[in-house]
Motif scaffolding. Structure first.
Motif, short mmCIF file in Angstrom:
data_model
loop_
_atom_site.label_atom_id
_atom_site.label_comp_id
_atom_site.label_asym_id
_atom_site.label_seq_id
_atom_site.Cartn_x
_atom_site.Cartn_y
_atom_site.Cartn_z
N ASN A 25 0.83 -1.20 0.00
CA ASN A 25 0.00 0.00 0.00
C ASN A 25 0.87 1.26 0.00
O ASN A 25 0.53 2.26 -0.65
CB ASN A 25 -0.91 0.00 1.22
CG ASN A 25 -1.90 1.15 1.19
OD1 ASN A 25 -2.71 1.25 0.29
ND2 ASN A 25 -1.81 2.03 2.18
N TYR A 26 2.01 1.19 0.69
CA TYR A 26 2.94 2.32 0.72
C TYR A 26 3.53 2.57 -0.66
O TYR A 26 3.71 3.72 -1.09
CB TYR A 26 4.05 2.05 1.73
CG TYR A 26 5.15 3.07 1.73
CD1 TYR A 26 4.97 4.34 2.31
CD2 TYR A 26 6.38 2.79 1.14
CE1 TYR A 26 5.98 5.28 2.30
CE2 TYR A 26 7.39 3.73 1.12
CZ TYR A 26 7.19 4.97 1.70
OH TYR A 26 8.19 5.90 1.68
N LEU A 27 3.84 1.47 -1.37
CA LEU A 27 4.45 1.60 -2.69
C LEU A 27 3.44 1.92 -3.79
O LEU A 27 3.82 2.41 -4.86
CB LEU A 27 5.17 0.30 -3.06
CG LEU A 27 6.40 -0.08 -2.23
CD1 LEU A 27 6.92 -1.44 -2.69
CD2 LEU A 27 7.48 0.97 -2.34
N ASP A 28 2.17 1.66 -3.55
CA ASP A 28 1.15 1.78 -4.58
C ASP A 28 0.91 3.23 -4.98
O ASP A 28 0.60 4.06 -4.15
CB ASP A 28 -0.16 1.15 -4.09
CG ASP A 28 -1.20 1.06 -5.21
OD1 ASP A 28 -0.79 1.03 -6.38
OD2 ASP A 28 -2.40 1.02 -4.89
N ARG A 29 1.04 3.49 -6.27
CA ARG A 29 0.76 4.83 -6.79
C ARG A 29 -0.26 4.79 -7.92
O ARG A 29 -0.63 5.82 -8.45
CB ARG A 29 2.07 5.47 -7.30
CG ARG A 29 3.11 5.71 -6.23
CD ARG A 29 2.67 6.76 -5.23
NE ARG A 29 3.69 7.05 -4.25
CZ ARG A 29 3.86 6.39 -3.11
NH1 ARG A 29 3.03 5.40 -2.81
NH2 ARG A 29 4.82 6.71 -2.27
N SER A 30 -0.69 3.59 -8.30
CA SER A 30 -1.55 3.46 -9.48
C SER A 30 -2.77 2.59 -9.24
O SER A 30 -3.25 1.95 -10.18
CB SER A 30 -0.72 2.90 -10.65
OG SER A 30 0.43 3.67 -10.88
N PHE A 31 -3.23 2.50 -8.02
CA PHE A 31 -4.41 1.71 -7.70
C PHE A 31 -4.20 0.23 -8.00
O PHE A 31 -5.12 -0.50 -8.33
CB PHE A 31 -5.63 2.24 -8.47
CG PHE A 31 -6.95 1.82 -7.87
CD1 PHE A 31 -7.34 2.27 -6.62
CD2 PHE A 31 -7.79 0.96 -8.55
CE1 PHE A 31 -8.55 1.88 -6.07
CE2 PHE A 31 -9.02 0.56 -8.01
CZ PHE A 31 -9.39 1.03 -6.76
N ILE A 32 -2.94 -0.23 -7.87
CA ILE A 32 -2.61 -1.61 -8.19
C ILE A 32 -3.02 -2.55 -7.06
O ILE A 32 -3.51 -3.66 -7.32
CB ILE A 32 -1.10 -1.76 -8.48
CG1 ILE A 32 -0.71 -0.95 -9.71
CG2 ILE A 32 -0.73 -3.23 -8.66
CD1 ILE A 32 -1.35 -1.43 -10.98
N VAL A 33 -2.82 -2.13 -5.82
CA VAL A 33 -3.07 -3.02 -4.68
C VAL A 33 -4.52 -3.51 -4.63
O VAL A 33 -4.76 -4.71 -4.45
CB VAL A 33 -2.67 -2.34 -3.36
CG1 VAL A 33 -3.16 -3.14 -2.15
CG2 VAL A 33 -1.15 -2.20 -3.29
N PRO A 34 -5.53 -2.63 -4.79
CA PRO A 34 -6.91 -3.16 -4.78
C PRO A 34 -7.17 -4.16 -5.90
O PRO A 34 -7.87 -5.16 -5.70
CB PRO A 34 -7.77 -1.89 -4.96
CG PRO A 34 -6.92 -0.79 -4.43
CD PRO A 34 -5.52 -1.16 -4.82
N MET A 35 -6.61 -3.92 -7.10
CA MET A 35 -6.79 -4.87 -8.19
C MET A 35 -6.07 -6.18 -7.90
O MET A 35 -6.58 -7.27 -8.20
CB MET A 35 -6.30 -4.26 -9.50
CG MET A 35 -7.22 -3.18 -10.05
SD MET A 35 -6.80 -2.70 -11.76
CE MET A 35 -5.25 -1.85 -11.48
N ALA A 36 -4.88 -6.09 -7.32
CA ALA A 36 -4.15 -7.31 -6.96
C ALA A 36 -4.91 -8.10 -5.89
O ALA A 36 -4.96 -9.33 -5.93
CB ALA A 36 -2.75 -6.95 -6.46
N ALA A 37 -5.50 -7.37 -4.92
CA ALA A 37 -6.30 -8.03 -3.89
C ALA A 37 -7.50 -8.74 -4.50
O ALA A 37 -7.86 -9.85 -4.09
CB ALA A 37 -6.75 -7.01 -2.84
N ALA A 38 -8.12 -8.11 -5.52
CA ALA A 38 -9.26 -8.73 -6.19
C ALA A 38 -8.83 -9.99 -6.94
O ALA A 38 -9.54 -11.01 -6.94
CB ALA A 38 -9.91 -7.74 -7.16
#
Length: 201
Positions: A25-38
């Motif tokens: 979440n700290y590294l995320d700058r492009s809304f990647i974490v929510p998509m990865a979680a999905a």
């Protein structure tokens, strides 16, 4: 990282899981974490549906630094376990195929593809390793299956560790390094258990 710090019903989350989520979440700058979680949720749903269809009963879901582990109330046979192991990557491959048709879905498709390919590596704690062991055990017996998988585990875990160090040194990304360290520690623990069982039965 393996110490449990929270448990709710049948779901247990380890310290490593929360540390990894915080770091990503700290590294995320492009809304990647929510998509990865999905993508991860879809992966685990694939496992769960396969277990349900085969009349399995999930005793515990453990969230770790590299994803989720499902502990069954009663262990499956080899073919059922292998099928359930492949169900998770199968769902990710299906989502990757469906989403790549849409321009806005390319990132999500890429995440699903990467998750599927990573989990299909022939490493014991990953889906590919479990499916490979089950297949070899059915075809050749437990002894040869265990020996082949141990050497493949060593080769793949060592390669992942080396790649993790390079990636961390060159780009400062420690995600692969942490994952590789977990895989190596799991492999060492597995081999120690086998050695102990062999000499101290």
């Amino acid at each position: 990282c393996g110490i449990s710090i929270m448990r709710l019903g049948r779901v247990e989350a380890t310290g490593g899981f929360f540390l990894m989520m915080a770091w990503l979440n700290y590294l995320d700058r492009s809304f990647i974490v929510p998509m990865a979680a999905a993508a991860c949720a879809a992966h685990e749903l694939g496992h769960f549906v396969a277990i349900y269809l085969l009349n399995g009963d999930v005793k515990l879901i453990r969230l770790t630094v590299v994803g989720a582990e499902m502990v069954l109330e009663h262990p499956f046979g080899y073919w059922q376990e292998g099928l359930c192991a492949l169900a998770g990557p199968g769902v990710n491959l299906l989502l990757a195929f469906l989403c790549c048709e849409f321009e806005r879905g390319l990132v999500f498709a890429g995440l699903n593809l990467a998750l599927a390919l990573f989990n299909l590596l022939p490493i014991g704690r990953l889906d590919g390793g479990r499916a490979l062991y089950c297949t070899l055990a059915l075809l050749t017996g437990q002894g040869l299956a265990a020996r082949v998988c141990i050497w493949l585990n060593r080769l793949c875990s060592g390669s992942a560790l080396a790649a993790g160090f390079l990636l961390a040194a060159e780009r400062g990304n420690i995600t692969l390094l942490l994952t590789a360290l977990w895989l190596v520690s799991a492999q060492l623990q597995c081999e120690f258990t086998l050695w102990k069982d062999k000499f101290y039965v």
